[in-house]
Scaffold this motif. Structure first.
Motif: not given
Ligand code: FE2
Length: 168
Positions: A80-86, A145-150, A159-164
């Motif tokens: 989805p289109v998203h921002g990030h909390h972390c 893809s490899l992802h590192v999340y805080g 607590r990763v994606n902020r879905i828009l």
């Protein structure tokens, strides 16, 4: 996999206690190395889910500061289109992804800002709260893809994606 993943986790572990700017650089350097190393992900972490893109947890920091995932994108699948909390860092490991970027929301609607092909080896970093985008696999094959999340492993679903909901 154990050796390559252990090295990636150790490099990120050393990076996350730095100040924000050098942390981002060091995490990307770790991902650069991990994505340049020929196929080390085991088959079960490269498995496609035909219903939706598949997220495989590779490593959760015991202290809850970060998590490492592989995401497997069948052709035609997209986030989805998203921002990030972390904060989050992405390295394309296999195939080519397409990233669509959006500008800050206006009245709740993110504005299209551009599209970029992300071939294997592409790296990106978004600070917490920054970077609105959608990732899609528009190629004819599978992409990984490899992802590192805080965040710690227990928080990757919430607590990763902020879905828009809507994008212009
Ligand atoms: Fe993202």
């Amino acid at each position: 996999m154990q050796q390559e993943l252990a090295r990636l986790a150790a490099l990120v572990d050393a990076a996350v206690d730095h100040d924000a700017e050098s942390m981002g650089r060091a995490v990307l350097a770790a991902l650069r190395e991990a994505t340049a190393t020929p196929v080390w992900l085991p088959l079960e972490r490269r498995r496609v889910n035909h219903e939706n893109y598949a997220r495989h947890l590779l490593h959760g920091d015991p202290r809850g500061r970060f998590s490492i995932l592989s995401i497997v994108w069948d052709h035609g699948q997209q986030s989805p289109v998203h921002g990030h909390h972390c904060w989050c860092a992405v390295g394309v490991y296999l195939g080519t992804l397409t990233e669509t970027r959006y500008r800050e929301e206006v009245a709740g609607v993110p504005l299209f800002a551009g599209t970029k092909a992300r071939p294997a080896g592409s790296l990106s970093f978004d600070a917490a709260g920054a970077g609105i985008h959608r990732i899609a696999n528009e190629s004819g094959g599978v992409a990984i893809s490899l992802h590192v999340y805080g965040v710690g492993a227990s928080e990757i679903s919430t607590r990763v994606n902020r879905i828009l909901a809507h994008a212009a």
